[in-house]
Design a protein around this motif. Sequence first.
Motif, PDB file in Angstrom:
ATOM      1  N   PRO A 125       0.829  -1.213   0.000  1.00 34.43           N
ATOM      2  CA  PRO A 125       0.000   0.000   0.000  1.00 34.43           C
ATOM      3  C   PRO A 125       0.857   1.254   0.000  1.00 34.43           C
ATOM      4  O   PRO A 125       1.934   1.276   0.610  1.00 34.43           O
ATOM      5  N   PRO A 126       0.374   2.324  -0.654  1.00 35.50           N
ATOM      6  CA  PRO A 126       1.144   3.571  -0.660  1.00 35.50           C
ATOM      7  C   PRO A 126       1.147   4.256   0.696  1.00 35.50           C
ATOM      8  O   PRO A 126       2.080   4.981   1.024  1.00 35.50           O
ATOM      9  N   ILE A 127       0.094   4.038   1.467  1.00 32.04           N
ATOM     10  CA  ILE A 127       0.042   4.587   2.821  1.00 32.04           C
ATOM     11  C   ILE A 127       0.615   3.540   3.754  1.00 32.04           C
ATOM     12  O   ILE A 127       0.146   2.401   3.809  1.00 32.04           O
ATOM     13  N   GLY A 128       1.646   3.932   4.517  1.00 30.92           N
ATOM     14  CA  GLY A 128       2.359   2.964   5.340  1.00 30.92           C
ATOM     15  C   GLY A 128       1.558   2.398   6.491  1.00 30.92           C
ATOM     16  O   GLY A 128       1.929   1.369   7.059  1.00 30.92           O
ATOM     17  N   ALA A 129       0.444   3.053   6.877  1.00 26.21           N
ATOM     18  CA  ALA A 129      -0.377   2.573   7.990  1.00 26.21           C
ATOM     19  C   ALA A 129      -1.185   1.369   7.521  1.00 26.21           C
ATOM     20  O   ALA A 129      -2.217   1.515   6.867  1.00 26.21           O
ATOM     21  N   PHE A 130      -0.729   0.176   7.863  1.00 26.54           N
ATOM     22  CA  PHE A 130      -1.343  -1.055   7.375  1.00 26.54           C
ATOM     23  C   PHE A 130      -2.766  -1.228   7.918  1.00 26.54           C
ATOM     24  O   PHE A 130      -3.626  -1.800   7.245  1.00 26.54           O
ATOM     25  N   SER A 131      -3.010  -0.742   9.130  1.00 27.41           N
ATOM     26  CA  SER A 131      -4.355  -0.858   9.703  1.00 27.41           C
ATOM     27  C   SER A 131      -5.370  -0.072   8.874  1.00 27.41           C
ATOM     28  O   SER A 131      -6.531  -0.481   8.743  1.00 27.41           O
ATOM     29  N   PHE A 132      -4.934   1.039   8.286  1.00 27.92           N
ATOM     30  CA  PHE A 132      -5.823   1.830   7.427  1.00 27.92           C
ATOM     31  C   PHE A 132      -6.151   1.038   6.159  1.00 27.92           C
ATOM     32  O   PHE A 132      -7.277   1.075   5.662  1.00 27.92           O
ATOM     33  N   THR A 133      -5.169   0.307   5.631  1.00 21.08           N
ATOM     34  CA  THR A 133      -5.403  -0.541   4.459  1.00 21.08           C
ATOM     35  C   THR A 133      -6.417  -1.635   4.784  1.00 21.08           C
ATOM     36  O   THR A 133      -7.324  -1.914   3.996  1.00 21.08           O
ATOM     37  N   ILE A 134      -6.285  -2.261   5.959  1.00 22.30           N
ATOM     38  CA  ILE A 134      -7.246  -3.298   6.375  1.00 22.30           C
ATOM     39  C   ILE A 134      -8.645  -2.706   6.475  1.00 22.30           C
ATOM     40  O   ILE A 134      -9.631  -3.324   6.045  1.00 22.30           O
ATOM     41  N   LEU A 135      -8.748  -1.497   7.021  1.00 21.68           N
ATOM     42  CA  LEU A 135     -10.050  -0.833   7.170  1.00 21.68           C
ATOM     43  C   LEU A 135     -10.691  -0.558   5.820  1.00 21.68           C
ATOM     44  O   LEU A 135     -11.874  -0.864   5.611  1.00 21.68           O
ATOM     45  N   THR A 136      -9.938   0.018   4.887  1.00 17.17           N
ATOM     46  CA  THR A 136     -10.515   0.318   3.567  1.00 17.17           C
ATOM     47  C   THR A 136     -10.867  -0.969   2.812  1.00 17.17           C
ATOM     48  O   THR A 136     -11.884  -1.024   2.128  1.00 17.17           O
ATOM     49  N   ASN A 137     -10.039  -2.002   2.967  1.00 14.16           N
ATOM     50  CA  ASN A 137     -10.374  -3.289   2.352  1.00 14.16           C
ATOM     51  C   ASN A 137     -11.682  -3.836   2.922  1.00 14.16           C
ATOM     52  O   ASN A 137     -12.522  -4.362   2.195  1.00 14.16           O
ATOM     53  N   ALA A 138     -11.838  -3.727   4.237  1.00 13.56           N
ATOM     54  CA  ALA A 138     -13.048  -4.232   4.895  1.00 13.56           C
ATOM     55  C   ALA A 138     -14.289  -3.503   4.400  1.00 13.56           C
ATOM     56  O   ALA A 138     -15.342  -4.117   4.176  1.00 13.56           O
ATOM     57  N   VAL A 139     -14.169  -2.195   4.225  1.00  7.27           N
ATOM     58  CA  VAL A 139     -15.307  -1.409   3.730  1.00  7.27           C
ATOM     59  C   VAL A 139     -15.684  -1.862   2.321  1.00  7.27           C
ATOM     60  O   VAL A 139     -16.870  -2.024   2.001  1.00  7.27           O
ATOM     61  N   LEU A 140     -14.682  -2.068   1.466  1.00 12.26           N
ATOM     62  CA  LEU A 140     -14.958  -2.503   0.092  1.00 12.26           C
ATOM     63  C   LEU A 140     -15.573  -3.900   0.056  1.00 12.26           C
ATOM     64  O   LEU A 140     -16.491  -4.163  -0.716  1.00 12.26           O
ATOM     65  N   VAL A 141     -15.076  -4.800   0.904  1.00 12.80           N
ATOM     66  CA  VAL A 141     -15.667  -6.142   0.983  1.00 12.80           C
ATOM     67  C   VAL A 141     -17.107  -6.042   1.477  1.00 12.80           C
ATOM     68  O   VAL A 141     -18.003  -6.732   0.984  1.00 12.80           O
ATOM     69  N   GLY A 142     -17.333  -5.155   2.464  1.00  8.38           N
ATOM     70  CA  GLY A 142     -18.676  -4.968   2.997  1.00  8.38           C
ATOM     71  C   GLY A 142     -19.661  -4.468   1.959  1.00  8.38           C
ATOM     72  O   GLY A 142     -20.847  -4.823   1.992  1.00  8.38           O
ATOM     73  N   ILE A 143     -19.176  -3.669   1.014  1.00 15.01           N
ATOM     74  CA  ILE A 143     -20.046  -3.158  -0.052  1.00 15.01           C
ATOM     75  C   ILE A 143     -20.545  -4.304  -0.942  1.00 15.01           C
ATOM     76  O   ILE A 143     -21.633  -4.231  -1.520  1.00 15.01           O
ATOM     77  N   LEU A 144     -19.767  -5.361  -1.035  1.00 14.99           N
ATOM     78  CA  LEU A 144     -20.148  -6.496  -1.881  1.00 14.99           C
ATOM     79  C   LEU A 144     -21.261  -7.341  -1.270  1.00 14.99           C
ATOM     80  O   LEU A 144     -21.908  -8.117  -1.974  1.00 14.99           O
ATOM     81  N   ILE A 145     -21.482  -7.202   0.031  1.00 16.87           N
ATOM     82  CA  ILE A 145     -22.494  -8.033   0.695  1.00 16.87           C
ATOM     83  C   ILE A 145     -23.889  -7.799   0.135  1.00 16.87           C
ATOM     84  O   ILE A 145     -24.606  -8.772  -0.161  1.00 16.87           O
ATOM     85  N   PRO A 146     -24.348  -6.537  -0.038  1.00 16.99           N
ATOM     86  CA  PRO A 146     -25.669  -6.351  -0.656  1.00 16.99           C
ATOM     87  C   PRO A 146     -25.761  -6.949  -2.061  1.00 16.99           C
ATOM     88  O   PRO A 146     -26.819  -7.452  -2.455  1.00 16.99           O
ATOM     89  N   VAL A 147     -24.664  -6.893  -2.805  1.00 13.73           N
ATOM     90  CA  VAL A 147     -24.653  -7.482  -4.143  1.00 13.73           C
ATOM     91  C   VAL A 147     -24.840  -8.996  -4.048  1.00 13.73           C
ATOM     92  O   VAL A 147     -25.607  -9.596  -4.817  1.00 13.73           O
ATOM     93  N   ALA A 148     -24.152  -9.614  -3.082  1.00 11.38           N
ATOM     94  CA  ALA A 148     -24.293 -11.056  -2.897  1.00 11.38           C
ATOM     95  C   ALA A 148     -25.716 -11.425  -2.474  1.00 11.38           C
ATOM     96  O   ALA A 148     -26.271 -12.430  -2.928  1.00 11.38           O
ATOM     97  N   LEU A 149     -26.312 -10.597  -1.600  1.00  9.96           N
ATOM     98  CA  LEU A 149     -27.696 -10.841  -1.181  1.00  9.96           C
ATOM     99  C   LEU A 149     -28.648 -10.760  -2.371  1.00  9.96           C
ATOM    100  O   LEU A 149     -29.541 -11.604  -2.537  1.00  9.96           O
ATOM    101  N   ALA A 150     -28.473  -9.722  -3.187  1.00 19.91           N
ATOM    102  CA  ALA A 150     -29.341  -9.543  -4.349  1.00 19.91           C
ATOM    103  C   ALA A 150     -29.198 -10.706  -5.320  1.00 19.91           C
ATOM    104  O   ALA A 150     -30.182 -11.177  -5.894  1.00 19.91           O
ATOM    105  N   LEU A 151     -27.971 -11.188  -5.517  1.00 22.64           N
ATOM    106  CA  LEU A 151     -27.744 -12.323  -6.418  1.00 22.64           C
ATOM    107  C   LEU A 151     -28.414 -13.576  -5.879  1.00 22.64           C
ATOM    108  O   LEU A 151     -29.064 -14.316  -6.626  1.00 22.64           O
ATOM    109  N   ARG A 152     -28.276 -13.797  -4.576  1.00 28.27           N
ATOM    110  CA  ARG A 152     -28.918 -14.960  -3.958  1.00 28.27           C
ATOM    111  C   ARG A 152     -30.432 -14.899  -4.137  1.00 28.27           C
ATOM    112  O   ARG A 152     -31.061 -15.906  -4.473  1.00 28.27           O
TER     113      ARG A 152
END
Length: 332
Positions: A125-152
């Motif tokens: 990651p370009p930002i050295g704070a790895f915890s911030f990378t985990i947080l942004t990744n988690a938010v993006l993964v969380g956005i996929l949950i409604p898509v998965a629900l709709a597909l189901r």
Amino acid sequence: MTLAFASTPDLLRLIALPVFAWIAVLDIRTRRVSSDVWIPLALLGGVLLVWDGWLAQNAGGTVWTHEFLLPAAISVGFVVPIAYLFWWVGGFGGADAKALMVLALLFPTIPQYAVGGVTLPASPPPIGAFSFTILTNAVLVGILIPVALALRNALAGRVGLVSFVGWPINVDRIPTTHGRLLERTDGVSRGRGGLDLDALRMYLRWRGLTLEDVREAPDTYRNPATLPEEPNPPTDGAVTADVRHDGGEALESNHTESEDADYDDPWGADAFLEDIDHTAYGTTPEELREGLEVLTTSERVWISPGTPFLVPVFAGMVVAFTYGDLLVGILL
């Protein structure tokens, strides 16, 4: 395949992966994570933070200032306040906020691992704070949950806005299900709000009833005259809670009024919430009454599963350790 290169602090940080995997599974099953889990992780994070700082200071130059001090300041000085703020406004649960605070201590900088001929994360990651990378990744993964629900739902022939936030289940599964009821008494599903199913369990345990009891005699239990003289402890509504029946037996009622009877407090909703100091996850008397009316007249209802944020957090960790920053990858 073995780890050919990694600092000792980074090797110790790998402990967090199986622990967070277990926490994610626990959160799915019970929606409860003990506060005791976070204490050893926070202590480990604090020790590793000091250890990394000592190594970076001995290295001197930009290693101390740019590779440690700056990202550590972002991690502890930004991620921790963000987690607390979101908890304070109700955006995160207590366990979610504690998890992010622990991650801020555990991963202030980017860990690096050489596995065979590959260095992970593959795209640092370009930002050295790895915890911030985990947080942004988690938010993006969380956005996929409604898509998965709709597909189901679409695969089952259910299409509509509500398909992005929930699915229908049989009423007999409600006592062991987490989430929120999305049905209204007019049969129209809604995308947010609704009765918290943990709050429903609290109410039923307080009265010493089961959902089956209520469904069999709704006219009886709608009458506040049937409220118990000595209610049971409501617990916290968890499916796995230790339910005690040392009181709260429903009083027999000779009344047979219909559901249209003009009670001052139908279902005893006000009495229940007043007795427990209105601590049923923000539930209002109106939400409780409407939820009970729906559950006593319907066989199948829409619920929002309320997927816990710790699941995307764990997924975000795995992606961060292996690939890196999802957001940067998408934008670039």
